[in-house]
Motif scaffolding. Structure first.
Motif, PDB file in Angstrom:
ATOM      1  N   THR A  68       0.823  -1.214   0.000  1.00 48.45           N
ATOM      2  CA  THR A  68       0.000   0.000   0.000  1.00 48.45           C
ATOM      3  C   THR A  68       0.860   1.267   0.000  1.00 48.45           C
ATOM      4  N   GLY A  69       2.127   1.122  -0.301  1.00 53.30           N
ATOM      5  CA  GLY A  69       3.072   2.238  -0.226  1.00 53.30           C
ATOM      6  C   GLY A  69       2.740   3.416  -1.111  1.00 53.30           C
ATOM      7  N   VAL A  70       2.290   3.162  -2.323  1.00 49.42           N
ATOM      8  CA  VAL A  70       1.972   4.263  -3.243  1.00 49.42           C
ATOM      9  C   VAL A  70       0.764   5.049  -2.715  1.00 49.42           C
ATOM     10  N   LEU A  71      -0.244   4.350  -2.223  1.00 50.45           N
ATOM     11  CA  LEU A  71      -1.401   5.031  -1.631  1.00 50.45           C
ATOM     12  C   LEU A  71      -0.966   5.858  -0.425  1.00 50.45           C
ATOM     13  N   GLY A  72      -0.141   5.284   0.440  1.00 47.84           N
ATOM     14  CA  GLY A  72       0.366   6.023   1.592  1.00 47.84           C
ATOM     15  C   GLY A  72       1.167   7.245   1.177  1.00 47.84           C
ATOM     16  N   THR A  73       1.947   7.099   0.108  1.00 50.26           N
ATOM     17  CA  THR A  73       2.714   8.236  -0.412  1.00 50.26           C
ATOM     18  C   THR A  73       1.776   9.364  -0.815  1.00 50.26           C
ATOM     19  N   MET A  74       0.732   9.036  -1.563  1.00 51.70           N
ATOM     20  CA  MET A  74      -0.195  10.068  -2.022  1.00 51.70           C
ATOM     21  C   MET A  74      -0.909  10.740  -0.848  1.00 51.70           C
ATOM     22  N   LEU A  75      -1.268   9.961   0.177  1.00 56.38           N
ATOM     23  CA  LEU A  75      -1.930  10.546   1.350  1.00 56.38           C
ATOM     24  C   LEU A  75      -0.986  11.465   2.121  1.00 56.38           C
ATOM     25  N   LEU A  76       0.273  11.057   2.267  1.00 57.85           N
ATOM     26  CA  LEU A  76       1.243  11.909   2.966  1.00 57.85           C
ATOM     27  C   LEU A  76       1.569  13.166   2.158  1.00 57.85           C
ATOM     28  N   VAL A  77       1.626  13.033   0.835  1.00 56.80           N
ATOM     29  CA  VAL A  77       1.852  14.202  -0.016  1.00 56.80           C
ATOM     30  C   VAL A  77       0.697  15.197   0.153  1.00 56.80           C
ATOM     31  N   ALA A  78      -0.527  14.693   0.168  1.00 57.73           N
ATOM     32  CA  ALA A  78      -1.694  15.557   0.360  1.00 57.73           C
ATOM     33  C   ALA A  78      -1.668  16.199   1.752  1.00 57.73           C
ATOM     34  N   TYR A  79      -1.308  15.417   2.757  1.00 55.81           N
ATOM     35  CA  TYR A  79      -1.215  15.924   4.123  1.00 55.81           C
ATOM     36  C   TYR A  79      -0.210  17.076   4.199  1.00 55.81           C
ATOM     37  N   LEU A  80       0.975  16.868   3.613  1.00 54.46           N
ATOM     38  CA  LEU A  80       1.998  17.918   3.640  1.00 54.46           C
ATOM     39  C   LEU A  80       1.575  19.134   2.818  1.00 54.46           C
ATOM     40  N   GLY A  81       0.863  18.906   1.734  1.00 58.44           N
ATOM     41  CA  GLY A  81       0.340  20.032   0.955  1.00 58.44           C
ATOM     42  C   GLY A  81      -0.594  20.890   1.796  1.00 58.44           C
ATOM     43  N   GLY A  82      -1.451  20.237   2.564  1.00 55.40           N
ATOM     44  CA  GLY A  82      -2.337  20.973   3.469  1.00 55.40           C
ATOM     45  C   GLY A  82      -1.567  21.722   4.540  1.00 55.40           C
ATOM     46  N   ALA A  83      -0.514  21.088   5.057  1.00 56.52           N
ATOM     47  CA  ALA A  83       0.316  21.746   6.073  1.00 56.52           C
ATOM     48  C   ALA A  83       0.999  22.980   5.490  1.00 56.52           C
ATOM     49  N   ILE A  84       1.497  22.858   4.269  1.00 56.77           N
ATOM     50  CA  ILE A  84       2.168  23.991   3.622  1.00 56.77           C
ATOM     51  C   ILE A  84       1.187  25.146   3.420  1.00 56.77           C
ATOM     52  N   VAL A  85       0.002  24.835   2.938  1.00 57.56           N
ATOM     53  CA  VAL A  85      -1.002  25.884   2.710  1.00 57.56           C
ATOM     54  C   VAL A  85      -1.400  26.543   4.030  1.00 57.56           C
ATOM     55  N   THR A  86      -1.593  25.746   5.074  1.00 55.45           N
ATOM     56  CA  THR A  86      -1.963  26.293   6.373  1.00 55.45           C
ATOM     57  C   THR A  86      -0.874  27.223   6.898  1.00 55.45           C
ATOM     58  N   HIS A  87       0.377  26.798   6.774  1.00 55.71           N
ATOM     59  CA  HIS A  87       1.478  27.643   7.229  1.00 55.71           C
ATOM     60  C   HIS A  87       1.564  28.932   6.399  1.00 55.71           C
ATOM     61  N   LEU A  88       1.380  28.823   5.108  1.00 54.12           N
ATOM     62  CA  LEU A  88       1.409  30.019   4.266  1.00 54.12           C
ATOM     63  C   LEU A  88       0.285  30.987   4.628  1.00 54.12           C
ATOM     64  N   GLN A  89      -0.886  30.442   4.882  1.00 47.99           N
ATOM     65  CA  GLN A  89      -2.043  31.272   5.211  1.00 47.99           C
ATOM     66  C   GLN A  89      -1.812  32.064   6.499  1.00 47.99           C
ATOM     67  N   GLN A  91       1.230  32.993   7.652  1.00 47.24           N
ATOM     68  CA  GLN A  91       2.549  33.604   7.567  1.00 47.24           C
ATOM     69  C   GLN A  91       3.580  32.890   8.451  1.00 47.24           C
ATOM     70  N   GLN A  92       3.585  31.568   8.411  1.00 42.81           N
ATOM     71  CA  GLN A  92       4.555  30.753   9.135  1.00 42.81           C
ATOM     72  C   GLN A  92       5.577  30.210   8.142  1.00 42.81           C
ATOM     73  N   PRO A  93       6.790  29.888   8.600  1.00 46.28           N
ATOM     74  CA  PRO A  93       7.796  29.341   7.680  1.00 46.28           C
ATOM     75  C   PRO A  93       7.378  27.976   7.123  1.00 46.28           C
TER      76      PRO A  93
END
Length: 125
Positions: A68-89, A91-93
């Motif tokens: 299930t590694g590829v599915l887990g990869t996609m979920l973690l990529v999405a999770y980090l994308g959300g974290a990046i957007v939240t931090h940008l919103q 004004q966090q590094p």
């Protein structure tokens, strides 16, 4: 590079990411005071924060399991994308989240060559 070297590299990178995500999820699930303060500054309550930690653990487990590694990869990529957007919103590094995202993609390409083939070597019909 030999197949053995590639396999060792992939699993070493997986172990590093596993420790990072496990620590992050543990802080969320245990409602660590420092982490909870940061979450509340983003407008995230304790229940939601704990739920995010559970989703992070599930995604990490799917990433670690080869089948299930590829599915887990996609979920973690999405999770980090959300974290990046939240931090940008707020004004966090974002350098750390972007670095982990890059490391996640490198690990995925090393562990799952079929993923690299699908993304970069596909022929259009």
């Amino acid at each position: 590079m030999s197949q053995r070297t590639i396999k060792i590299t992939g699993w070493s990178l997986t172990a590093i990411l596993g420790l990072l995500f496990a620590m992050s999820a543990f802080m969320k699930i245990s409602l660590n005071e420092t982490a909870l303060e940061q979450a509340s500054s983003f407008g995230i309550n304790a229940t939601t924060y704990r739920f995010i930690g559970v989703l992070e653990i599930i995604s990490l487990l799917l990433f670690i399991i080869p089948r299930t590694g590829v599915l887990g990869t996609m979920l973690l990529v999405a999770y980090l994308g959300g974290a990046i957007v939240t931090h940008l919103q707020h004004q966090q590094p974002v350098a750390m989240a972007i670095t982990i995202q890059i490391l996640l993609w490198i690990t995925a390409f090393v562990r799952f060559p079929e993923l690299k083939q699908r993304l970069f070597l596909s022929k259009s019909i």
